[in-house]
Design a protein around this motif. Structure first.
Motif, PDB file in Angstrom:
ATOM      1  N   VAL A 176       4.559  -1.878 -10.460  1.00  0.00           N
ATOM      2  CA  VAL A 176       4.115  -0.575  -9.972  1.00  0.00           C
ATOM      3  C   VAL A 176       5.326   0.256  -9.560  1.00  0.00           C
ATOM      4  O   VAL A 176       6.120  -0.160  -8.716  1.00  0.00           O
ATOM      5  N   THR A 177       5.455   1.433 -10.161  1.00  0.00           N
ATOM      6  CA  THR A 177       6.567   2.328  -9.883  1.00  0.00           C
ATOM      7  C   THR A 177       6.033   3.665  -9.394  1.00  0.00           C
ATOM      8  O   THR A 177       5.165   4.262 -10.037  1.00  0.00           O
ATOM      9  N   ALA A 178       6.548   4.125  -8.265  1.00  0.00           N
ATOM     10  CA  ALA A 178       6.079   5.375  -7.684  1.00  0.00           C
ATOM     11  C   ALA A 178       6.301   6.541  -8.642  1.00  0.00           C
ATOM     12  O   ALA A 178       7.369   6.674  -9.249  1.00  0.00           O
ATOM     13  N   ASP A 179       5.284   7.359  -8.779  1.00  0.00           N
ATOM     14  CA  ASP A 179       5.317   8.562  -9.614  1.00  0.00           C
ATOM     15  C   ASP A 179       5.493   8.259 -11.098  1.00  0.00           C
ATOM     16  O   ASP A 179       5.836   9.156 -11.878  1.00  0.00           O
ATOM     17  N   GLU A 184      -2.495   4.389 -11.695  1.00  0.00           N
ATOM     18  CA  GLU A 184      -3.350   3.563 -12.543  1.00  0.00           C
ATOM     19  C   GLU A 184      -3.830   2.284 -11.865  1.00  0.00           C
ATOM     20  O   GLU A 184      -4.408   1.417 -12.524  1.00  0.00           O
ATOM     21  N   LEU A 185      -3.586   2.135 -10.584  1.00  0.00           N
ATOM     22  CA  LEU A 185      -3.981   0.899  -9.901  1.00  0.00           C
ATOM     23  C   LEU A 185      -5.465   0.607 -10.091  1.00  0.00           C
ATOM     24  O   LEU A 185      -5.853  -0.486 -10.516  1.00  0.00           O
ATOM     25  N   CYS A 186      -6.299   1.565  -9.788  1.00  0.00           N
ATOM     26  CA  CYS A 186      -7.749   1.358  -9.909  1.00  0.00           C
ATOM     27  C   CYS A 186      -8.183   1.333 -11.369  1.00  0.00           C
ATOM     28  O   CYS A 186      -9.177   0.675 -11.716  1.00  0.00           O
ATOM     29  N   GLU A 222       1.495  -0.164   0.757  1.00  0.00           N
ATOM     30  CA  GLU A 222       0.922   1.057   0.212  1.00  0.00           C
ATOM     31  C   GLU A 222      -0.023   0.738  -0.949  1.00  0.00           C
ATOM     32  O   GLU A 222      -1.082   1.375  -1.100  1.00  0.00           O
ATOM     33  N   ILE A 223       0.359  -0.241  -1.781  1.00  0.00           N
ATOM     34  CA  ILE A 223      -0.528  -0.664  -2.873  1.00  0.00           C
ATOM     35  C   ILE A 223      -1.847  -1.159  -2.302  1.00  0.00           C
ATOM     36  O   ILE A 223      -2.936  -0.785  -2.766  1.00  0.00           O
ATOM     37  N   ARG A 226      -4.008   1.776  -0.955  1.00  0.00           N
ATOM     38  CA  ARG A 226      -4.637   2.601  -1.991  1.00  0.00           C
ATOM     39  C   ARG A 226      -5.827   1.890  -2.635  1.00  0.00           C
ATOM     40  O   ARG A 226      -6.875   2.504  -2.870  1.00  0.00           O
ATOM     41  N   VAL A 227      -5.665   0.607  -2.911  1.00  0.00           N
ATOM     42  CA  VAL A 227      -6.761  -0.127  -3.540  1.00  0.00           C
ATOM     43  C   VAL A 227      -7.930  -0.291  -2.573  1.00  0.00           C
ATOM     44  O   VAL A 227      -9.100  -0.167  -2.956  1.00  0.00           O
ATOM     45  N   SER A 228      -7.616  -0.544  -1.296  1.00  0.00           N
ATOM     46  CA  SER A 228      -8.680  -0.776  -0.308  1.00  0.00           C
ATOM     47  C   SER A 228      -9.457   0.495   0.017  1.00  0.00           C
ATOM     48  O   SER A 228     -10.543   0.422   0.592  1.00  0.00           O
TER      49      SER A 228
END
Length: 256
Positions: A176-179, A184-186, A222-223, A226-228
């Motif tokens: 996972v790379t910021a910006d 696309e996590l979800c 932070e990951i 966002r997912v939670s």
């Protein structure tokens, strides 16, 4: 008796591998090549990579002997990596050899999946029991930007092929790379939610020659946040507190 004497005595009496913190090691990673058929921006530069000369790389027979020695010292799991391990010819021969060693319980591989569909049957028949597949985006243009090759369809075909083998453990590694792909996590969760894969979100780490920037790092906290915000996450109570990965499940989803 000091700690080092204790470790030495443990090694002498059990032939097992312990480090200075008295942790027993049973897991061996073996890089079979430094070459790769992609040039992921977070892993290596696009040009100017200095490859190892052939005589600097162990032959498959030499690798087999090293792993056999490690198996006698308590290694039970072997993972083949690269570079991209599938660009190494006759990898199935090595997997077949290693899977027959006493004490070896699991033979795994980490791959970008591009060549996986063509080789998977031979690898599984040789004894491959687990595969980690690197995939950082589900978008074709973004895939090409990250890897510098337009090969998303090949990687997805490799993943689909792997999922057809019920006894093959499949994990998806997303750096996972910021910006870049953090939006696309979800999307990844929804894409794989009805499959038996373990989806792993990996922090962006610095590598030599990749011009790593601290601003590109999206930390685990932070990951998770966002997912939670969209999914109920339940921590795996069986996961060791010392494990490097934090494992969660989403109720109603097959993946973990």
């Amino acid at each position: 008796m000091n700690m080092q004497e204790f470790v030495n005595n443990s090694l002498a009496s059990t032939s097992a591998l312990y480090d200075g913190h008295l942790r027993r090691h049973t897991y061996l990673r073996v890089s079979v090549t430094d070459r790769c058929n992609l040039r992921c921006t977070y892993c290596m530069p696009q040009t100017g990579v200095k490859w190892r000369e052939r005589d600097e790389i162990l032959t498959l027979e030499e690798l087999s002997r090293v792993i056999a020695c490690m198996a006698t010292a308590g290694i039970t799991k072997v993972r083949f990596t690269g570079g991209e391990p599938l660009v190494r010819k006759d990898l199935a021969w090595l997997i077949a050899k290693v899977s027959q060693f006493p004490n070896i319980e699991k033979v795994a591989m980490t791959t970008n999946g591009i060549l996986l569909q063509d080789h998977l049957q031979q690898l599984v028949e040789a004894g491959l029991s687990a595969v980690n597949i690197s995939l950082d985006t589900l978008q074709s243009e973004r895939f090409e930007k990250i890897t510098r090759f337009d090969k998303l369809s090949d990687t997805l075909a490799g993943i689909n092929a792997a999922l057809r083998y019920e006894n093959l453990t499949v994990k998806i590694n997303m750096v996972v790379t910021a910006d870049v792909n953090d939006d696309e996590l979800c999307d990844f969760i929804e894409y794989f939610c009805d499959t038996p894969v373990e989806l792993r979100f990996i922090e962006y780490m610095p590598f030599r020659g990749t011009q790593w920037q601290p601003a590109s790092l999206l930390p685990f906290s932070e990951i998770l946040l966002r997912v939670s915000e969209k999914y109920l996450l339940i921590a795996d109570p069986n996961k060791s507190i010392h494990a490097t990965a934090k494992q969660y499940r989403i109720p109603g989803k097959q993946l973990k």
